[in-house]
Design a protein around this motif. Structure first.
Motif, PDB file in Angstrom:
ATOM      1  N   HIS A   8     -25.732  24.041 -15.345  1.00 49.49           N
ATOM      2  CA  HIS A   8     -26.990  23.381 -15.698  1.00 49.49           C
ATOM      3  C   HIS A   8     -28.135  24.395 -15.710  1.00 49.49           C
ATOM      4  O   HIS A   8     -28.949  24.424 -16.636  1.00 49.49           O
TER       5      HIS A   8
ATOM      6  N   ARG B 172     -27.744  26.612 -18.755  1.00 52.56           N
ATOM      7  CA  ARG B 172     -27.986  25.858 -19.989  1.00 52.56           C
ATOM      8  C   ARG B 172     -29.481  25.647 -20.230  1.00 52.56           C
ATOM      9  O   ARG B 172     -29.955  25.731 -21.363  1.00 52.56           O
ATOM     10  N   ASP B 173     -30.239  25.381 -19.161  1.00 54.71           N
ATOM     11  CA  ASP B 173     -31.671  25.111 -19.325  1.00 54.71           C
ATOM     12  C   ASP B 173     -32.523  26.377 -19.381  1.00 54.71           C
ATOM     13  O   ASP B 173     -33.694  26.306 -19.741  1.00 54.71           O
TER      14      ASP B 173
ATOM     15  N   ALA C 185     -34.168  24.391 -14.358  1.00 59.26           N
ATOM     16  CA  ALA C 185     -33.336  23.188 -14.313  1.00 59.26           C
ATOM     17  C   ALA C 185     -33.554  22.530 -12.958  1.00 59.26           C
ATOM     18  O   ALA C 185     -33.944  23.186 -11.993  1.00 59.26           O
TER      19      ALA C 185
ATOM     20  N   GLU D  45     -27.856  15.418 -12.918  1.00 64.08           N
ATOM     21  CA  GLU D  45     -28.748  16.367 -13.580  1.00 64.08           C
ATOM     22  C   GLU D  45     -29.997  15.613 -14.010  1.00 64.08           C
ATOM     23  O   GLU D  45     -29.911  14.519 -14.561  1.00 64.08           O
TER      24      GLU D  45
END
Length: 154
Positions: free
Chosen positions: A15, A18-19, A24, A42
């Motif tokens: 996560h 990805r952010d 995140a 999330e």
């Protein structure tokens, strides 16, 4: 000490990557009174910022109602730092409102959203006092009431 299963740790790291370049954030809920991080949730960083995170107030309200219905509490509150080490900022300390939670920080500063290691650290934050704690990553959490498995990794 935070004992967390590898799949949950890896999902938190994924996560954060990805952010990146934004921070995140999320929560890992667990049964009330257990200190067992079992259900990853999330969240969206409502601030949409590389230097600050903020839970959306309506999403957070829904999450707390859901946790209440499931007899859960926030065992882990996590977020990422994209340009600094995995250590709580003054703002993070000021926002820490769950004295029983583990505050996990993941730093993606070195590799961003590319492959490569991250800093994954956990803290207790109570009354403005930050205490780092050991992180014990296990393949799976033991059944409630069972002894911890041997051969776990920090």
């Amino acid at each position: 000490m935070l004992r967390i299963d590898r799949a949950t740790r890896d999902a938190i790291v994924a996560h954060a990557k990805r952010d990146h370049p934004d921070e995140a954030c999320g929560i890992v809920a667990g049964p009330e009174g257990s200190d067992r991080p079992e259900r990853l949730v999330e969240m969206v960083n409502a601030a949409g910022s590389p230097t600050f995170y903020e839970f959306d107030s309506l999403d957070l309200l829904r999450l707390y109602r859901d946790m209440d219905d499931r007899d859960e509490v926030p065992v882990v509150v996590y977020h990422s730092h994209t340009a600094t080490e995995a250590y709580p900022s003054r703002t993070d300390v000021g926002l820490a409102s769950e004295p029983d939670a583990h505050y996990v920080l993941v730093s993606t500063r070195e590799h961003g959203n590319n492959d490569g290691p991250v800093e994954f650290r956990s803290y207790r934050i109570v009354d403005g006092v930050v205490t780092e704690e050991e992180v014990d990553v296990v393949e799976q959490l033991p059944a409630p009431g069972a002894p911890a498995p041997s051969g776990s990794e920090s």
